[in-house]
Design an enzyme around this catalytic site. Structure first.
Site, mmCIF file in Angstrom:
data_model
loop_
_atom_site.group_PDB
_atom_site.id
_atom_site.type_symbol
_atom_site.label_atom_id
_atom_site.label_comp_id
_atom_site.label_asym_id
_atom_site.label_seq_id
_atom_site.Cartn_x
_atom_site.Cartn_y
_atom_site.Cartn_z
ATOM 1 N N ARG A 166 16.106 6.903 -20.992
ATOM 2 C CA ARG A 166 17.109 6.964 -19.929
ATOM 3 C C ARG A 166 17.130 5.680 -19.103
ATOM 4 N NH1 ARG A 166 17.254 13.078 -17.502
ATOM 5 N NH2 ARG A 166 18.094 13.955 -19.395
ATOM 6 N N LYS A 205 21.016 31.730 -26.331
ATOM 7 C CA LYS A 205 21.908 32.799 -25.860
ATOM 8 C C LYS A 205 23.376 32.544 -26.111
ATOM 9 C CE LYS A 205 19.129 34.178 -21.912
ATOM 10 N NZ LYS A 205 19.096 33.962 -20.454
ATOM 11 N N GLY A 222 19.439 17.833 -24.303
ATOM 12 C CA GLY A 222 18.328 18.778 -24.283
ATOM 13 C C GLY A 222 17.615 18.990 -25.608
ATOM 14 N N GLY A 241 23.547 19.334 -19.515
ATOM 15 C CA GLY A 241 24.473 20.216 -18.792
ATOM 16 C C GLY A 241 25.865 19.622 -18.740
HETATM 17 P P1 AMP Z 1 19.449 26.352 -25.713
HETATM 18 O O1 AMP Z 1 18.851 25.782 -24.470
HETATM 19 O O2 AMP Z 1 20.420 27.442 -25.491
HETATM 20 O O3 AMP Z 1 19.985 25.265 -26.629
HETATM 21 O O4 AMP Z 1 18.275 27.066 -26.484
HETATM 22 C C1 AMP Z 1 17.193 26.377 -27.007
HETATM 23 C C2 AMP Z 1 16.108 27.343 -27.292
HETATM 24 O O5 AMP Z 1 16.577 28.312 -28.220
HETATM 25 C C3 AMP Z 1 14.888 26.704 -27.899
HETATM 26 O O6 AMP Z 1 13.810 26.811 -27.006
HETATM 27 C C4 AMP Z 1 14.640 27.533 -29.143
HETATM 28 O O7 AMP Z 1 13.276 27.872 -29.339
HETATM 29 C C5 AMP Z 1 15.432 28.790 -28.888
HETATM 30 N N1 AMP Z 1 15.773 29.484 -30.121
HETATM 31 C C6 AMP Z 1 16.410 28.995 -31.194
HETATM 32 N N2 AMP Z 1 16.431 29.896 -32.186
HETATM 33 C C7 AMP Z 1 15.775 30.995 -31.746
HETATM 34 C C8 AMP Z 1 15.458 32.255 -32.300
HETATM 35 N N3 AMP Z 1 15.817 32.564 -33.550
HETATM 36 N N4 AMP Z 1 14.782 33.134 -31.539
HETATM 37 C C9 AMP Z 1 14.424 32.811 -30.287
HETATM 38 N N5 AMP Z 1 14.686 31.638 -29.694
HETATM 39 C C10 AMP Z 1 15.360 30.734 -30.420
#
Ligand code: AMP
Length: 416
Positions: free
Chosen positions: A36, A209, A372, A395
């Protein structure tokens, strides 16, 4: 189109440059990744050439309006000193103290002053010292920052989705303002990917999610040719079709929404691809990102996940299916890992996809990775230098992909 650095007169001027030096630090307060910092050098070098004096403003961490010594920008100053030597100065303590202002006043062309963490002041995030929302306090603080220079340059893409004193507030108190080269690059890549993509246009959306990425998926439905869904998000979609998903992470309250999104994609004739098989385990510690040594790890034969098992990665058949789509795409945007990639055993899907995206880029596709965890994933795969553009703002890039207006950009003047 917003004014860019080359549209404004910075010759011999005092330039307030908002940067994102929110770098990761270890326990000894050593910087573990300085990407960064280096990303801001093109703007700094340009300002040097124009004989400007630079006042650097940044935040670090979340001190929540209080002075937190561990979140001082001192380590950043040390790193910047390695590059700029005695040309750079740092004033600890209060970023708008009379001493800071004096140093800014005496700053000569070709010198840099780094101000202390902006978020030691609650007003930066629009609050007063009592912790209440207070726009007048935010404006006062913005005015004080502005009083130290003449021109404002926004190069902290990671904060443009926030309406803070150093993003939106400051603009009205300076003579002129523009985006810096880093911000310009972000907008060029993200903007072009969304508005004028080379086709076929593919979006890969993963992560934990559905609820975090609904707006992104909805906005992209009108733009892409194909969407690949991976990560835990996929299980909410699969369950909405009535498939068994074992103990996988899902959002029951989002089942109808997932079904609706899928239906909408079909109506719009968009290929909406979900994993066809999964890596599963009967034991996993999500909190510590750890898999016990006695855990049973398997790959399913199809989309369904057996009782007592948790989906943690996409399987080989899914990788092969996705691989064909990735290879034939000309624009690829990717946000979110396809599995629990922090655990080596479950990182294969994400790492393979990262390699495939890198290969497609080698073959002429434009690839844009948004912030991220996806960035950590391409770094883990060792292909970060092969991606067309890795966004510095998680974000902010997500909100950009959602089609939202980013207040820190909206506040800046348009090109004439
Ligand atoms: P995000 O911040 O929404 O991009 O989510 C990233 C997180 O999703 C990471 O910490 C991953 O470990 C988690 N993740 C990805 N696939 C899975 C899964 N099958 N079950 C649980 N967590 C997951």
């Amino acid at each position: 189109m917003k004014k860019t650095l080359e549209d404004i007169d910075v010759n011999g001027k005092k330039v307030l440059l908002r940067v994102d030096y929110n770098v990761p630090l270890d326990e000894d307060l050593e910087i573990t990744d300085d990407k960064r910092i280096e990303a801001t050098f093109p703007t700094i070098e340009y300002l040097f050439k124009k004989k400007a004096a630079i006042i650097l403003m940044s935040h670090l961490g979340r001190p929540k309006g209080k002075v937190v010594p561990e979140m001082s920008l001192k380590p950043v100053f040390a790193r910047l000193s390695e590059f700029f030597g005695k040309r750079i100065k740092f004033i600890g303590g209060d970023c708008v103290s009379s001493e800071s202002k004096k140093m800014a006043k005496n700053l000569k062309p070709g010198e840099i002053l780094l101000l202390e963490n902006l978020r030691f002041h609650p007003e930066e995030e629009g609050k007063n010292f009592a912790g209440e929302r207070d726009n007048a306090a935010k404006d006062m603080f913005a005015k004080e920052l502005a009083s130290m220079g003449e021109i404002f340059v926004q190069d902290a893409f990671g904060v443009v989705h926030r309406a803070h004193a150093s993003t939106t507030g400051i603009v009205k108190f300076v003579k002129d303002a523009a985006v810096g080269f880093l911000c310009e690059k972000e907008l060029k890549f993200l903007g072009k990917a969304i508005e004028k993509p080379m086709r076929p246009f593919l979006a890969i959306i993963g992560g934990a999610k559905v609820s975090d990425k609904i707006n992104v998926i909805e906005n992209l439905l009108g733009k892409v040719d194909t969407i690949i869904i991976g990560g835990a998000m996929a299980y909410t979609f699969l369950k909405s079709f009535g498939l068994s998903i074992g103990t996988s992470l899902i959002e029951d309250s989002k089942l109808d929404l997932a079904a609706e999104l899928f239906k909408k994609a079909k109506e719009m004739k968009i290929d909406f691809l979900l994993p066809q098989d999964h890596v599963v385990t009967d034991k996993i510690d999500f909190v510590n990102k750890n898999v016990p040594s006695d855990a049973q790890i398997d790959t399913t034969i199809d989309e369904a996940i057996p009782e007592g098992f948790t989906g943690v990665d996409i399987g080989q058949r899914s990788i092969e299916k996705f691989s064909k789509v990735i290879k034939s795409s000309k624009t690829i945007i990717w946000n979110g890992p396809l599995g629990v990639f922090e655990i080596d055993e479950f990182s294969k899907g994400t790492v393979q996809i990262a390699r495939l995206v890198a290969e497609a880029t080698d073959d002429g596709a434009i690839s844009v990775i948004g912030g991220g965890d996806s960035v950590s994933a391409v770094t883990k795969a060792g292909v970060d230098d092969k991606i067309s553009h890795i966004s510095t703002g998680g974000g902010a890039s997500l909100e950009f992909l959602e089609g939202k207006e980013l207040p820190g950009l909206a506040a800046l003047p348009d090109k004439i």
